[in-house]
Design a protein around this motif. Sequence first.
Motif, PDB file in Angstrom:
ATOM      1  N   GLY A 279      90.361  -0.208  97.497  1.00 60.17           N
ATOM      2  CA  GLY A 279      89.372  -0.027  96.439  1.00 60.17           C
ATOM      3  C   GLY A 279      89.688   1.136  95.517  1.00 60.17           C
ATOM      4  N   ALA A 280      90.733   1.900  95.849  1.00 63.83           N
ATOM      5  CA  ALA A 280      91.124   3.048  95.026  1.00 63.83           C
ATOM      6  C   ALA A 280      92.638   3.039  94.788  1.00 63.83           C
ATOM      7  N   THR A 281      93.222   1.845  94.796  1.00 61.80           N
ATOM      8  CA  THR A 281      94.677   1.735  94.729  1.00 61.80           C
ATOM      9  C   THR A 281      95.274   2.391  93.498  1.00 61.80           C
TER      10      THR A 281
ATOM     11  N   ALA B 226      79.325   9.657  80.496  1.00 59.14           N
ATOM     12  CA  ALA B 226      78.215   9.822  81.416  1.00 59.14           C
ATOM     13  C   ALA B 226      78.647   9.609  82.857  1.00 59.14           C
ATOM     14  N   GLY B 227      79.706   8.831  83.094  1.00 65.10           N
ATOM     15  CA  GLY B 227      80.188   8.578  84.439  1.00 65.10           C
ATOM     16  C   GLY B 227      81.076   9.681  84.975  1.00 65.10           C
ATOM     17  N   ALA B 228      81.407  10.647  84.162  1.00 62.72           N
ATOM     18  CA  ALA B 228      82.307  11.721  84.588  1.00 62.72           C
ATOM     19  C   ALA B 228      81.588  12.670  85.534  1.00 62.72           C
ATOM     20  N   THR B 229      82.291  13.066  86.582  1.00 58.54           N
ATOM     21  CA  THR B 229      81.761  14.053  87.507  1.00 58.54           C
ATOM     22  C   THR B 229      82.746  15.198  87.595  1.00 58.54           C
TER      23      THR B 229
ATOM     24  N   ARG C 219      86.322  10.444  86.482  1.00 56.56           N
ATOM     25  CA  ARG C 219      85.552   9.754  85.457  1.00 56.56           C
ATOM     26  C   ARG C 219      85.311   8.272  85.749  1.00 56.56           C
ATOM     27  N   GLU C 220      85.841   7.768  86.838  1.00 51.94           N
ATOM     28  CA  GLU C 220      85.690   6.357  87.192  1.00 51.94           C
ATOM     29  C   GLU C 220      84.424   6.151  88.020  1.00 51.94           C
ATOM     30  N   SER C 221      83.947   4.904  88.087  1.00 51.02           N
ATOM     31  CA  SER C 221      82.764   4.605  88.888  1.00 51.02           C
ATOM     32  C   SER C 221      83.128   4.251  90.327  1.00 51.02           C
ATOM     33  N   TYR C 222      84.420   4.083  90.617  1.00 49.08           N
ATOM     34  CA  TYR C 222      84.879   3.792  91.971  1.00 49.08           C
ATOM     35  C   TYR C 222      86.265   4.413  92.149  1.00 49.08           C
ATOM     36  N   GLY C 223      86.681   4.556  93.394  1.00 52.10           N
ATOM     37  CA  GLY C 223      87.976   5.159  93.668  1.00 52.10           C
ATOM     38  C   GLY C 223      87.904   6.642  93.961  1.00 52.10           C
ATOM     39  N   TYR C 224      86.691   7.193  93.931  1.00 49.75           N
ATOM     40  CA  TYR C 224      86.497   8.625  94.141  1.00 49.75           C
ATOM     41  C   TYR C 224      86.878   9.058  95.560  1.00 49.75           C
ATOM     42  N   GLU C 225      87.176   8.090  96.432  1.00 50.30           N
ATOM     43  CA  GLU C 225      87.556   8.412  97.806  1.00 50.30           C
ATOM     44  C   GLU C 225      88.830   9.263  97.870  1.00 50.30           C
ATOM     45  N   ILE C 226      89.561   9.346  96.755  1.00 49.82           N
ATOM     46  CA  ILE C 226      90.752  10.201  96.743  1.00 49.82           C
ATOM     47  C   ILE C 226      90.385  11.673  96.941  1.00 49.82           C
ATOM     48  N   ARG C 227      89.110  11.992  96.839  1.00 52.16           N
ATOM     49  CA  ARG C 227      88.669  13.366  97.106  1.00 52.16           C
ATOM     50  C   ARG C 227      88.621  13.675  98.604  1.00 52.16           C
ATOM     51  N   ASP C 228      88.740  12.652  99.444  1.00 56.08           N
ATOM     52  CA  ASP C 228      88.684  12.839 100.887  1.00 56.08           C
ATOM     53  C   ASP C 228      89.790  13.811 101.310  1.00 56.08           C
ATOM     54  N   PRO C 229      89.427  14.907 101.992  1.00 60.63           N
ATOM     55  CA  PRO C 229      90.436  15.891 102.404  1.00 60.63           C
ATOM     56  C   PRO C 229      91.551  15.299 103.267  1.00 60.63           C
ATOM     57  N   ARG C 230      91.223  14.288 104.071  1.00 61.91           N
ATOM     58  CA  ARG C 230      92.255  13.672 104.919  1.00 61.91           C
ATOM     59  C   ARG C 230      93.295  12.950 104.065  1.00 61.91           C
ATOM     60  N   TRP C 231      92.864  12.295 102.996  1.00 59.78           N
ATOM     61  CA  TRP C 231      93.828  11.598 102.133  1.00 59.78           C
ATOM     62  C   TRP C 231      94.692  12.620 101.403  1.00 59.78           C
ATOM     63  N   ARG C 232      94.068  13.657 100.858  1.00 63.98           N
ATOM     64  CA  ARG C 232      94.818  14.676 100.117  1.00 63.98           C
ATOM     65  C   ARG C 232      95.772  15.458 101.023  1.00 63.98           C
TER      66      ARG C 232
ATOM     67  N   GLU D 225      96.480  15.600  84.481  1.00 63.75           N
ATOM     68  CA  GLU D 225      95.612  14.432  84.367  1.00 63.75           C
ATOM     69  C   GLU D 225      96.456  13.181  84.523  1.00 63.75           C
ATOM     70  N   VAL D 226      95.919  12.234  85.286  1.00 62.42           N
ATOM     71  CA  VAL D 226      96.529  10.917  85.403  1.00 62.42           C
ATOM     72  C   VAL D 226      95.448   9.875  85.147  1.00 62.42           C
ATOM     73  N   LEU D 227      95.867   8.709  84.753  1.00 62.71           N
ATOM     74  CA  LEU D 227      94.931   7.616  84.511  1.00 62.71           C
ATOM     75  C   LEU D 227      94.522   7.009  85.841  1.00 62.71           C
ATOM     76  N   GLY D 228      93.230   6.802  86.040  1.00 68.56           N
ATOM     77  CA  GLY D 228      92.749   6.077  87.220  1.00 68.56           C
ATOM     78  C   GLY D 228      92.942   4.602  86.920  1.00 68.56           C
ATOM     79  N   LYS D 229      91.871   3.855  86.778  1.00 65.92           N
ATOM     80  CA  LYS D 229      91.973   2.470  86.315  1.00 65.92           C
ATOM     81  C   LYS D 229      91.724   2.426  84.814  1.00 65.92           C
ATOM     82  N   HIS D 230      90.664   3.119  84.370  1.00 67.62           N
ATOM     83  CA  HIS D 230      90.303   3.117  82.955  1.00 67.62           C
ATOM     84  C   HIS D 230      90.260   4.518  82.350  1.00 67.62           C
TER      85      HIS D 230
END
Length: 172
Positions: free
Chosen positions: A148-150, A19-22, A112-125, A83-88
């Motif tokens: 928070g997304a280490t 359910a947490g997957a986006t 699929r995580e509830s946090y760390g989604y900031e990796i979608r930020d275009p500046r980070w990518r 695919e890589v593992l996030g935290k869980h």
Amino acid sequence: MDRLLALAAAPLALTCSAAGATTYLTVEQAQQAIFPGSAFEPVRLVLSDAQARAIEDKTGVNVRVREVRAWRVARGGWFIVDEVLGKHDFITYGLGIDAAGAVHGIEVMEYRESYGYEIRDPRWRAQFTGKKADAPLKLDRDIANISGATLSCRHITDGIKRLLATREIALK
């Protein structure tokens, strides 16, 4: 009784995790986001033991899955889904590599995580753009971390390093 409760809770745990997957992009959408207007030809690749070992030796990153989901880009280059593992849970992303072997673009397709989604930020990518297999690709060295997304940052960085080596060793 405890075993019965554990069995009854198992489907609920699977449902909650899913359910947490986006899903942000399909394969086709990610391909067009990275290589607009291009045509793609799927390429079947299963890494041999020697290729997997060479990739691991070059990168220090474990090759978890031998089957590579790759497409040759009509105008040159590669699009690879990984695919890589996030935290869980797993993060699905697409990597575009240009004809010279440099990162052309990255798209996070499913998170699929509830946090760390900031990796979608275009500046980070964008930090990865132009990087090749010989780049250090080290978090906090040439790739900035996101507080928070280490783990997501580290694993995406390692995954890209592994895919660049995969292109160099098995897809040239």
